[in-house]
Scaffold this active site. Structure first.
Site, PDB file in Angstrom:
ATOM      1  N   TYR A   1     -22.390  -2.134  -2.502  1.00  0.00           N
ATOM      2  CA  TYR A   1     -23.049  -1.449  -1.443  1.00  0.00           C
ATOM      3  C   TYR A   1     -23.958  -0.217  -1.851  1.00  0.00           C
ATOM      4  CZ  TYR A   1     -20.477  -4.788   1.208  1.00  0.00           C
ATOM      5  OH  TYR A   1     -20.012  -5.869   1.853  1.00  0.00           O
TER       6      TYR A   1
ATOM      7  N   LYS B   1      -9.627  -7.074  -7.291  1.00  0.00           N
ATOM      8  CA  LYS B   1      -9.670  -8.217  -8.210  1.00  0.00           C
ATOM      9  C   LYS B   1      -9.632  -7.705  -9.586  1.00  0.00           C
ATOM     10  CE  LYS B   1     -10.648 -12.707  -8.377  1.00  0.00           C
ATOM     11  NZ  LYS B   1      -9.744 -13.816  -8.061  1.00  0.00           N
TER      12      LYS B   1
ATOM     13  N   ASP C   1      -7.765 -12.341  -3.412  1.00  0.00           N
ATOM     14  CA  ASP C   1      -7.760 -13.863  -2.841  1.00  0.00           C
ATOM     15  C   ASP C   1      -6.445 -14.110  -2.386  1.00  0.00           C
ATOM     16  OD1 ASP C   1      -7.664 -13.309  -5.692  1.00  0.00           O
ATOM     17  OD2 ASP C   1      -7.388 -15.414  -6.043  1.00  0.00           O
TER      18      ASP C   1
ATOM     19  N   ASP D   1     -14.873  -5.724   3.322  1.00  0.00           N
ATOM     20  CA  ASP D   1     -16.008  -6.298   4.240  1.00  0.00           C
ATOM     21  C   ASP D   1     -15.333  -7.479   4.635  1.00  0.00           C
ATOM     22  OD1 ASP D   1     -17.954  -6.456   5.847  1.00  0.00           O
ATOM     23  OD2 ASP D   1     -19.665  -6.789   4.068  1.00  0.00           O
TER      24      ASP D   1
END
Ligand code: ATP
Length: 487
Positions: free
Chosen positions: A134, A181, A214, A238
């Site tokens: 972002y 991640k 995930d 987000d």
């Protein structure tokens, strides 16, 4: 604006905003006042009306002055400017006041249908709100290859992770998950995970667990009750925060706080909902819950709990529910607000009892932080080259250009996979090549810049480079990752 400030009251900037904003703000203001909170509102403008006056930021200067003064704002949703600019006054405010922490509580509500029967779901997603993709530092590296920089910093990670732990303490919560991640992005997401592990040691009273993002998304659906607080990077946050709010009945019920070092902005997650604006049918719950968070932030614990209980009691009763929940049987925004006000002082069964305390955040300097290392070495350079040559021809050409220099071409990768020296990878190559040059015999220099400049001079006229990145080691640890297939 001449007003006499009552010193017993805390000033709050109130921004009605656009679409359903004025209706849900009015509802919330009435409830906060009726609950006896010691708040003095400074009503200010942002959004459509400000854009219409020709102000590009969408935020009136008086609004900015007011927030500088009050340090706290409760805002309705703001329209994004139509047309090519697409400026968002929401983003202007968040960036201007560096509200780095987005806190989104997700709580099951009585009588609110949720796809997974989420009444006892009670999760808080704490999302870093400035960094990561972002930062939007993007370049077209070739006409066909776009690049966005994923920026994760130790300072930014530490602030948000500390906020998550302090929020846990302030609400008496016991478990913080960190979702990353880091298994794939070892340096960026990995830094966030490492900082989490460091900061967690300072909070032995709170259980700290890492989870791959995930897996976190999967478990949020399968076992949402296993979560308490989730702290995460901007992009992950987000997605996880929207996913979580769907667990408990959607947009009308999702509050949020945007916390900065000096300023905090409280707002509902939903947007302006122009389809239902001005019809007295919007559900004000999300904004009311945002105001409850705001009151706790201001130390107004008693009115905050009164409002929360009255709201939950109203939902439990089920007599005055808004139309997004009850359909045609539902009542309007004003009638719902009247019901909540009438229920002030009642205790709701479904309202979790917590001992709330103020969040204690250490002061953060706005000065840049120089993270020191005792040893720094430069061992190579990645040069990103635009070329339509075959892999083999490009490799041979670069090896030839390196002859007689301190550099050796170690490898070339295409979209992260090593393709030269030739491997068996069936890569579908594009015209952007990452060419990794290292100093011969594993040498490392304090300052490889003169040699890098010499290398670029050699490339000039033969190959078009658009980006370089030094290969550095900090205290003997490589500050770069290997390509897929690189030894
Ligand atoms: P924006 O462009 O400002 O994001 P939007 O209408 O595209 O606005 P949202 O406002 O986030 O997006 O919501 C999508 C839909 O959900 C709305 O059109 C509306 O029907 C419904 N909705 C959103 N908020 C509420 C609310 N508080 N009460 C009732 N319905 C709502």
């Amino acid at each position: 604006m001449n007003r006499i400030h009552d010193p017993a009251k805390k000033s709050v900037t109130l921004i009605p905003g656009d679409g359903i904003g004025p209706e849900v703000i009015q509802a919330t203001r009435r409830i906060v006042n009726a609950a006896g909170a010691r708040i003095e509102w400074e009503e200010c403008e942002a959004g459509a009306r400000v854009f219409a006056k020709g102000l590009e930021t969408g935020v009136a200067p008086e609004t900015i002055d007011s927030i500088h003064r009050t340090r706290v704002a409760l805002k309705g949703p703001l329209e994004t400017q139509a047309g090519s600019g697409g400026k968002s006054a929401n983003v202007t405010l968040r960036k201007m006041f560096e509200t780095y922490g987005n806190i989104r509580p997700v709580r099951g509500m009585p009588n609110v249908p949720a796809p997974f029967g989420g009444e006892d779901v009670d999760i808080v997603v704490v999302r870093e709100n400035i960094e990561d993709l972002y930062a939007a530092i993007e370049h077209m590296q070739t006409p066909g290859v776009a690049q966005g920089l994923k920026l994760i910093t130790r300072k930014g990670s530490e602030k948000i992770i500390r906020l998550a732990f302090e929020f846990a303490r302030a609400e008496g919560r016991r478990l913080v998950h960190c979702a990353t991640k880091a298994n794939i992005m070892k340096l960026t997401e990995g830094l966030f995970k490492r900082v989490f592990e460091d900061v967690a040691r300072e909070y032995p009273d709170i259980e700290a667990r890492h989870i791959i993002v995930d897996n976190c998304a999967h478990k949020l659906i399968m076992k949402p009750r296993d979560f308490d607080i989730i702290v995460t990077t901007n992009m992950n946050g987000d997605i996880l925060s929207d996913l979580s709010s769907a667990l408990v009945g959607g947009l009308g019920f999702a509050p949020s706080a945007n916390i900065g070092n000096e300023v905090a902005l409280f707002e509902a997650v939903h947007g302006t909902a122009p389809d239902i604006a001005g019809q007295d049918i919007a559900n004000p719950t999300a904004l009311i819950l945002s105001a409850v968070m705001m009151l706790r932030h201001l130390g107004e614990f008693e009115p905050a709990s009164r409002i929360e209980n009255a709201l939950f009691f109203t939902l439990e009763e089920g007599r005055a529910l808004t139309r997004d929940v009850a359909g045609a049987r539902g009542v309007g925004t004003r009638a719902f607000t009247d019901a909540v006000i009438a229920n002030l002082g009642r205790e709701a069964q479904s309202c979790v009892r917590r001992e709330y305390h103020p969040i204690r955040l250490p002061p953060v300097s706005r000065e840049p932080v120089l993270v020191k290392t005792s040893r720094r070495a430069e061992t190579g350079v990645d040069v990103f080259i635009e070329s339509g040559l075959e892999t083999e021809a490009l490799g041979k050409s670069l090896e030839w250009l390196c002859e007689g220099t301190p550099w050796r071409l170690k490898m070339i990768s295409n979209r992260g996979t090593k393709v030269y020296p030739p491997s068996r990878a069936l890569s579908d190559c594009v015209d952007q090549w990452r060419c990794r040059f290292v100093l011969r015999n594993g040498a490392a220099l304090d300052d490889a810049e003169p040699a890098i400049l010499e290398l670029l001079r050699r490339l000039h006229g033969h190959h078009r480079w658009m980006h370089i990145e030094k290969l550095q080691e900090f205290d003997g640890v490589p500050g770069f990752t290997k390509a897929q297939g690189e030894e």
